[in-house]
Write a protein that holds these residues in place. Structure first.
Motif, short mmCIF file in Angstrom:
data_model
loop_
_atom_site.label_atom_id
_atom_site.label_comp_id
_atom_site.label_asym_id
_atom_site.label_seq_id
_atom_site.Cartn_x
_atom_site.Cartn_y
_atom_site.Cartn_z
N ASP A 9 0.81 -1.22 0.00
CA ASP A 9 0.00 0.00 0.00
C ASP A 9 0.84 1.27 0.00
O ASP A 9 0.34 2.35 0.30
N ASN A 10 2.14 1.16 -0.35
CA ASN A 10 2.94 2.38 -0.45
C ASN A 10 2.42 3.23 -1.61
O ASN A 10 1.74 2.74 -2.51
N ILE A 11 2.73 4.51 -1.58
CA ILE A 11 2.16 5.44 -2.56
C ILE A 11 2.53 5.08 -4.00
O ILE A 11 1.71 5.23 -4.91
N PHE A 12 3.73 4.58 -4.24
CA PHE A 12 4.10 4.23 -5.61
C PHE A 12 3.35 2.99 -6.08
O PHE A 12 2.98 2.90 -7.26
N LYS A 14 0.36 2.29 -5.22
CA LYS A 14 -0.97 2.81 -5.54
C LYS A 14 -0.96 3.55 -6.88
O LYS A 14 -1.91 3.44 -7.66
N ILE A 15 0.11 4.30 -7.16
CA ILE A 15 0.23 4.97 -8.45
C ILE A 15 0.30 3.94 -9.57
O ILE A 15 -0.37 4.06 -10.60
N GLU A 19 -4.54 3.88 -8.61
CA GLU A 19 -5.40 4.33 -7.52
C GLU A 19 -5.15 5.80 -7.17
O GLU A 19 -6.00 6.45 -6.58
N ILE A 20 -3.97 6.28 -7.52
CA ILE A 20 -3.59 7.68 -7.30
C ILE A 20 -3.13 8.21 -8.65
O ILE A 20 -2.34 7.56 -9.34
N SER A 22 -1.16 10.29 -11.58
CA SER A 22 0.22 10.73 -11.76
C SER A 22 0.36 11.29 -13.16
O SER A 22 -0.46 11.03 -14.03
N ASP A 36 7.65 13.81 -10.21
CA ASP A 36 7.66 13.88 -8.75
C ASP A 36 6.78 15.06 -8.35
O ASP A 36 6.96 16.17 -8.84
N VAL A 101 9.81 6.73 0.49
CA VAL A 101 8.81 5.86 -0.12
C VAL A 101 9.49 4.52 -0.35
O VAL A 101 10.51 4.44 -1.03
#
Length: 143
Positions: A9-12, A14-15, A19-20, A22, A36, A101
């Motif tokens: 579930d780290n931000i990358f 998710k990207i 889900e997030i 970019s 970034d 991250v």
């Protein structure tokens, strides 16, 4: 000291799963490159393997060939797209090194003589600036 594990579930991660949002500049079967959101300079791009690993220390060695092939492509494109004097390539492993991250990634930052990097925690860049930067890099990748 216990070995840390990969967090799905780290931000990358998710990207990578979409889900997030970019500003992607490059994608193939193994690698994604995107802007970034807290750039240390104009054109600061992250190159991230799709394969899960916390960092260089636990990554499958087969990841490195595709990863650094794309790092080189992106470095050439950011230098060209921003008319930079040079390019800084950085990669951090674990908290003591500055990693924040915990998904393997490489920073590619166009550099200009006499202009220092901003702190990485300098704040979020405006989405329209990131989109404009991504356009410059994508155009350079096509040329």
């Amino acid at each position: 000291m216990t070995e840390a594990t990969y967090d799905t579930d780290n931000i990358f991660a998710k990207i990578l799963r979409g889900e997030i949002p970019s500003h992607r500049v490059y994608e193939d079967e193994a690698i994604v490159a995107f802007m970034d959101v807290m750039p240390q300079g104009p054109g600061h791009t992250l190159v991230v393997p799709k394969a899960p690993s916390r960092n260089l220390l636990d990554a499958d060695p087969a990841t490195f060939g595709p990863l650094f092939t794309v790092v080189q492509k992106v470095a050439r494109a950011v230098k060209q797209g921003f008319g930079a004097d040079g390019v800084t390539v950085m990669q951090f492993n674990e908290p003591a090194s500055g990693q924040t991250v915990y998904h393997l990634h490489v920073h590619v930052i166009p550099r200009f003589d006499g202009i220092p990097l901003k702190p990485h925690a300098g704040g979020m860049e405006k989405p329209e600036v990131l989109a404009e930067s991504a356009d410059k890099i994508r155009a350079a990748l096509r040329s």
